[in-house]
Design an enzyme around this catalytic site. Structure first.
Site, PDB file in Angstrom:
ATOM      1  N   CYS A 133       0.798  -1.235   0.000  1.00 32.44           N
ATOM      2  CA  CYS A 133       0.000   0.000   0.000  1.00 32.44           C
ATOM      3  C   CYS A 133       0.827   1.280   0.000  1.00 32.44           C
ATOM      4  CB  CYS A 133      -0.946  -0.001   1.195  1.00 32.44           C
ATOM      5  SG  CYS A 133      -2.220  -1.256   1.028  1.00 32.44           S
TER       6      CYS A 133
HETATM    7  P1  NAD Z   1      -4.532  -8.662  -3.643  1.00 29.96           P
HETATM    8  O1  NAD Z   1      -3.659  -8.457  -4.823  1.00 29.96           O
HETATM    9  O2  NAD Z   1      -4.053  -9.477  -2.492  1.00 29.96           O
HETATM   10  O3  NAD Z   1      -5.931  -9.296  -4.120  1.00 29.96           O
HETATM   11  C1  NAD Z   1      -6.651  -8.867  -5.237  1.00 29.96           C
HETATM   12  C2  NAD Z   1      -7.476 -10.037  -5.756  1.00 29.96           C
HETATM   13  O4  NAD Z   1      -8.379  -9.584  -6.753  1.00 29.96           O
HETATM   14  C3  NAD Z   1      -6.638 -11.132  -6.418  1.00 29.96           C
HETATM   15  O5  NAD Z   1      -6.923 -12.382  -5.789  1.00 29.96           O
HETATM   16  C4  NAD Z   1      -7.120 -11.120  -7.877  1.00 29.96           C
HETATM   17  O6  NAD Z   1      -7.074 -12.397  -8.480  1.00 29.96           O
HETATM   18  C5  NAD Z   1      -8.534 -10.608  -7.709  1.00 29.96           C
HETATM   19  N1  NAD Z   1      -9.155 -10.052  -8.930  1.00 29.96           N
HETATM   20  C6  NAD Z   1      -8.610  -9.261  -9.877  1.00 29.96           C
HETATM   21  N2  NAD Z   1      -9.524  -8.947 -10.819  1.00 29.96           N
HETATM   22  C7  NAD Z   1     -10.684  -9.555 -10.476  1.00 29.96           C
HETATM   23  C8  NAD Z   1     -11.990  -9.604 -11.026  1.00 29.96           C
HETATM   24  N3  NAD Z   1     -12.321  -8.975 -12.157  1.00 29.96           N
HETATM   25  N4  NAD Z   1     -12.938 -10.331 -10.385  1.00 29.96           N
HETATM   26  C9  NAD Z   1     -12.642 -10.974  -9.249  1.00 29.96           C
HETATM   27  N5  NAD Z   1     -11.424 -10.959  -8.665  1.00 29.96           N
HETATM   28  C10 NAD Z   1     -10.465 -10.260  -9.262  1.00 29.96           C
HETATM   29  O7  NAD Z   1      -4.956  -7.200  -3.155  1.00 29.96           O
HETATM   30  P2  NAD Z   1      -5.197  -6.643  -1.663  1.00 29.96           P
HETATM   31  O8  NAD Z   1      -3.907  -6.510  -0.952  1.00 29.96           O
HETATM   32  O9  NAD Z   1      -6.320  -7.399  -1.023  1.00 29.96           O
HETATM   33  O10 NAD Z   1      -5.690  -5.165  -2.008  1.00 29.96           O
HETATM   34  C11 NAD Z   1      -6.899  -4.927  -2.714  1.00 29.96           C
HETATM   35  C12 NAD Z   1      -7.167  -3.433  -2.735  1.00 29.96           C
HETATM   36  O11 NAD Z   1      -7.324  -2.930  -1.408  1.00 29.96           O
HETATM   37  C13 NAD Z   1      -6.036  -2.601  -3.356  1.00 29.96           C
HETATM   38  O12 NAD Z   1      -6.588  -1.506  -4.008  1.00 29.96           O
HETATM   39  C14 NAD Z   1      -5.249  -2.143  -2.144  1.00 29.96           C
HETATM   40  O13 NAD Z   1      -4.557  -0.946  -2.383  1.00 29.96           O
HETATM   41  C15 NAD Z   1      -6.361  -1.924  -1.142  1.00 29.96           C
HETATM   42  N6  NAD Z   1      -5.943  -2.065   0.259  1.00 29.96           N
HETATM   43  C16 NAD Z   1      -5.085  -3.041   0.624  1.00 29.96           C
HETATM   44  C17 NAD Z   1      -4.730  -3.183   1.970  1.00 29.96           C
HETATM   45  C18 NAD Z   1      -3.752  -4.268   2.393  1.00 29.96           C
HETATM   46  O14 NAD Z   1      -3.284  -4.187   3.521  1.00 29.96           O
HETATM   47  N7  NAD Z   1      -3.434  -5.252   1.567  1.00 29.96           N
HETATM   48  C19 NAD Z   1      -5.267  -2.326   2.930  1.00 29.96           C
HETATM   49  C20 NAD Z   1      -6.163  -1.345   2.534  1.00 29.96           C
HETATM   50  C21 NAD Z   1      -6.505  -1.221   1.181  1.00 29.96           C
END
Ligand code: NAD
Length: 416
Positions: free
Chosen positions: A258
């Protein structure tokens, strides 16, 4: 949509509150793993709770977007990584919006964007895409909210159930009210805003926290030169109510999925608008050089690193996660290898992920095994590293592990 750290936590969290939740992911392997009751990521308590809500019939995992048509509320939790130039890559978001549009059911389904997206994105990408593909109008045929996620990896469930605040950006009050109802018993302030303000609150929060870390690291780098322990300085600062104690741990800088990408995306958006974000550029600059400050300290005690066995304790970007995205360990191990060192590593949870980047270094079975090296670097402050006996060892610490400071033969911290 999306069963990464955010999506899976959200899904399991709401299922445990009694809602019927279906998770959707395009990664078939993840879906199969979920169906088999195996959590594809490490997050304390998540696997247990996930299996519980599955047994109770509250949670199921799908890979076919057709399942979206049954949903009253769809959380978009897909990844929003950085492009080469630092700007935000919206490929996953665009595809998710199209998948939703093709499968919109019900009278007034609500789309809530949880993914971190640059201010204006929901209005300029999500809404037009869904309108174009579905033929429905936002605010009439479907609702739209921005509900940014603030959870910390390693404490994701705790943060889901006990957030400091919930931010709801709404297109109309109809969907804002519904989402607020969903969070009513969370016992925290709920802030209602417009869509782009909610998007900005997320970026501004991450930018602020990243800036605190780079600021204390900059102070720490000077403290090191002046023979001052920055950690004591930070304790003294943190007692000031205007400052507070959090995010004042000097060390080898921030990583994770992030802070680096969000700060980069904000700078890139500013540039597009003709505004240079000077402080945030400096925040990144300090952070980029911070991990490598360990290497001269190591050389001070070992001389040339070529052929030396360097032990590395901790690979994850922080404790209690298996996530190594943008972790300082990536940069440090890469430099150690370039300098000809033999790198031996251990992390309680993140070794599998690290192997994808560095398959040919030595992965140790335990932290004790790593100690049997010419010198040891501490890169993640896992609790178990506080229980080790570092007697007779040379330790260069990037995180402030007390046990190492107390017991090592030679001990040096990056900013203390
Ligand atoms: P991640 O990469 O771990 O997971 C994303 C998932 O989305 C993947 O499993 C991918 O296969 C799936 N995906 C992609 N396109 C798709 C679609 N069309 N339909 C269904 N699934 C689909 O990401 P994350 O770390 O969970 O982060 C997700 C979002 O949240 C990002 O924008 C990130 O910036 C934000 N965020 C993350 C955190 C964190 O600590 N990881 C905290 C707050 C916000």
């Amino acid at each position: 949509m999306g069963t990464g750290y955010v999506g899976l936590t959200t899904a399991v969290g709401f299922a445990s509150k009694g809602h019927h939740v279906t998770s959707l992911d395009i990664d078939q392997k993840k879906v199969e793993s979920l169906r088999a009751g195996k959590c594809p990521i490490y997050e304390p308590g998540l696997s247990e709770l996930m299996n519980q809500v599955m047994r109770e019939g509250k949670f199921r995992a799908e890979s076919d977007p057709a399942c979206l048509s049954e949903s009253d509320l769809i959380f978009i939790c897909v990844g929003t990584p950085s492009k080469e130039d630092g700007s935000i890559d919206l490929t996953q978001l665009r595809r998710a919006s199209e998948d939703i549009a093709r499968n919109l059911g019900g009278k007034y389904p609500i789309i809530a964007v949880k993914s971190t997206v640059i201010p204006g994105t929901t209005e300029s990408v999500v809404i037009p895409t869904v309108e174009r593909v579905s033929g429905r109008k936002a605010g009439r045929g479907f609702g739209v909210c921005v509900n940014p996620e603030f959870l910390r990896e390693g404490k994701a469930l705790e943060d889901f159930f006990h957030p400091d605040r919930v931010v709801i950006g709404q297109l109309t009050s109809r969907e804002g009210d519904l989402l607020e109802g969903l969070y009513r018993d969370f016992g925290c302030p709920i802030l209602r805003t417009n869509l782009r303000t909610a998007e900005m609150i997320k970026y501004a929060s991450n930018a602020f926290l990243a800036a605190r870390i780079s600021l204390i690291n900059e102070i720490g780098n000077l403290c090191k030169l002046l023979g001052i322990d920055t950690r004591e300085v930070a304790r003294g600062m943190g007692l000031d109510k205007r400052i507070g104690p959090h995010f004042l741990s000097s060390g080898i800088g921030f990583g994770g999925s992030c802070f680096p990408k969000d700060v980069k995306a904000l700078i890139a958006r500013g540039r597009e608008m003709g505004y240079e974000m000077k402080i945030l550029r400096a925040v990144l600059e300090v952070n980029e050089s911070q991990p490598l400050r360990l290497l001269p300290l190591l050389e001070k005690h070992l001389g040339r690193l070529e052929g030396k066995r360097i032990g590395v304790l901790g690979l994850a970007f922080k404790p209690d996660t298996d996530d190594v995205r943008e972790a300082p360990s990536l940069k440090i191990v890469s430099h150690l290898l370039k300098m000809g060192a033999k790198v031996r590593v251990y992390d309680p949870k993140a070794m599998e992920n690290f192997k994808k980047c560095f398959p040919n270094i030595e992965y140790c079975m335990s932290a004790e095994e790593v100690l049997d090296s010419d010198a040891v670097l501490i890169l993640t402050e896992w609790q178990e590293f506080e229980k080790l006996d570092y007697s007779g060892k040379i330790v260069v610490d990037g995180r402030g592990v007390e046990a190492a400071r107390k017991t090592a033969k030679v001990y040096e911290g990056v900013c203390w």
